[in-house]
Design a protein around this motif. Structure first.
Motif, mmCIF file in Angstrom:
data_model
loop_
_atom_site.group_PDB
_atom_site.id
_atom_site.type_symbol
_atom_site.label_atom_id
_atom_site.label_comp_id
_atom_site.label_asym_id
_atom_site.label_seq_id
_atom_site.Cartn_x
_atom_site.Cartn_y
_atom_site.Cartn_z
ATOM 1 N N MET A 1 -21.567 -3.210 6.623
ATOM 2 C CA MET A 1 -22.977 -2.846 6.715
ATOM 3 C C MET A 1 -23.141 -1.350 6.444
ATOM 4 O O MET A 1 -22.226 -0.561 6.674
ATOM 5 N N GLU A 2 -24.307 -0.983 5.963
ATOM 6 C CA GLU A 2 -24.612 0.411 5.673
ATOM 7 C C GLU A 2 -25.621 0.957 6.683
ATOM 8 O O GLU A 2 -26.519 0.248 7.125
ATOM 9 N N LEU A 3 -25.436 2.222 7.015
ATOM 10 C CA LEU A 3 -26.377 2.885 7.903
ATOM 11 C C LEU A 3 -27.673 3.140 7.142
ATOM 12 O O LEU A 3 -27.661 3.623 6.009
ATOM 13 N N LEU A 4 -28.792 2.801 7.741
ATOM 14 C CA LEU A 4 -30.096 3.076 7.137
ATOM 15 C C LEU A 4 -30.223 4.571 6.863
ATOM 16 O O LEU A 4 -29.814 5.381 7.689
ATOM 17 N N ALA A 42 -27.302 -7.694 9.919
ATOM 18 C CA ALA A 42 -27.923 -6.423 10.317
ATOM 19 C C ALA A 42 -27.860 -6.294 11.824
ATOM 20 O O ALA A 42 -27.744 -7.295 12.547
ATOM 21 N N LEU A 43 -27.932 -5.056 12.288
ATOM 22 C CA LEU A 43 -28.003 -4.821 13.727
ATOM 23 C C LEU A 43 -28.730 -3.512 13.983
ATOM 24 O O LEU A 43 -28.724 -2.607 13.155
ATOM 25 N N SER A 44 -29.370 -3.453 15.140
ATOM 26 C CA SER A 44 -30.058 -2.237 15.573
ATOM 27 C C SER A 44 -29.685 -1.947 17.012
ATOM 28 O O SER A 44 -29.502 -2.865 17.815
ATOM 29 N N HIS A 59 -26.999 -4.960 2.931
ATOM 30 C CA HIS A 59 -28.036 -5.185 1.915
ATOM 31 C C HIS A 59 -27.666 -6.303 0.952
ATOM 32 O O HIS A 59 -28.527 -7.080 0.530
ATOM 33 N N GLU A 60 -26.422 -6.391 0.581
ATOM 34 C CA GLU A 60 -26.005 -7.420 -0.374
ATOM 35 C C GLU A 60 -26.190 -8.811 0.219
ATOM 36 O O GLU A 60 -26.672 -9.726 -0.451
ATOM 37 N N ALA A 99 -35.907 -11.560 3.844
ATOM 38 C CA ALA A 99 -36.208 -12.976 3.976
ATOM 39 C C ALA A 99 -34.980 -13.741 4.415
ATOM 40 O O ALA A 99 -35.083 -14.845 4.927
ATOM 41 N N GLY A 100 -33.802 -13.144 4.221
ATOM 42 C CA GLY A 100 -32.566 -13.808 4.594
ATOM 43 C C GLY A 100 -32.303 -13.824 6.083
ATOM 44 O O GLY A 100 -31.334 -14.440 6.521
ATOM 45 N N ILE A 101 -33.116 -13.158 6.879
ATOM 46 C CA ILE A 101 -32.912 -13.176 8.326
ATOM 47 C C ILE A 101 -33.519 -14.464 8.884
ATOM 48 O O ILE A 101 -34.726 -14.658 8.861
#
Length: 219
Positions: A1-4, A42-44, A59-60, A99-101
């Motif tokens: 995962m990438e950092l926003l 994703a995670l927050s 993102h991918e 939309a993938g979530i």
């Protein structure tokens, strides 16, 4: 995962030393999450005292899921295309990006009887968290009774993470103004903070606006 990007900006430039290990925390949570939930995309993490959110996104993975869902929706709708203005296209692009979530879980972390963190995990399949929440709670040190599923399918924490740098800029402005008021009025910073809030309320402006005026007058 990438950092926003906004999370990187907040971590690099604005976060105080007391919480500058947030990226390490994010990466540790990422490791636990993707091992337990392979479809996690994703995670927050939200620091509740500071009201700051930091986000990681694959993102991918979300792009692949969004493309798949869009293709399926298009086939079901017969491939209809509707005219959109620039704002409409921007909104559609944002919706497609995540939309993938298909499922989410929100896990609070409690210390000494008080919630200090909120961990939000996002997955690309509807059953990703089925029978896995207990394991996540144990691994992440979260409070199981406070776990909530599918409460953020709209990825609202992303929006909060995007706002983090601006929130920190505003807080810095307020902190400087409080220091100036405290020095000029010979009061404690706690008393100065109350004075600034009261002044903002009387003037009908935000605390940030009042801080900006105070700096201009006292600096």
């Amino acid at each position: 995962m990438e950092l926003l990007p906004q999370s990187r900006e907040a971590l690099d430039e604005y976060v105080t030393p007391s919480i500058d290990d947030v990226e390490v925390l994010l990466r540790v949570i990422e490791g636990w999450a993707v091992r337990a939930v392979p479809d996690c995309v994703a995670l927050s993490v939200t620091l509740l005292d500071e009201d700051l959110t930091f986000t990681l996104v694959d993102h991918e993975a979300t792009r692949r899921a969004a493309d798949r869902d869009t293709s399926e929706d298009g086939a079901e709708a017969g491939g209809d295309v509707y005219a959109l203005d620039e704002r409409g296209w921007a909104e559609m692009a944002r919706e497609r990006a995540f939309a993938g979530i298909a499922s989410t879980v929100s896990l609070p972390v409690v210390e000494h009887g008080r919630a200090v963190l909120n961990i939000d995990l996002y997955a690309s399949t509807a059953s990703a968290f089925h029978d896995r929440i207990e394991g996540l709670v144990e691994a992440l040190g979260a409070w199981q009774a406070g776990a909530v599923t599918n409460a953020d399918l709209g990825f609202e924490t992303l929006r909060r993470a995007e706002e983090a740098p601006e929130r920190l800029r505003e807080q810095r402005l307020v902190d400087v103004a409080v220091g100036l008021v405290a020095a000029r009025m010979a009061v404690t910073t706690e008393e100065a903070a109350v004075m600034l809030r009261d002044a903002a309320a009387r003037a009908g402006v935000s605390e940030t606006q009042a801080a900006s005026v105070a700096q201009a007058l006292l600096a």
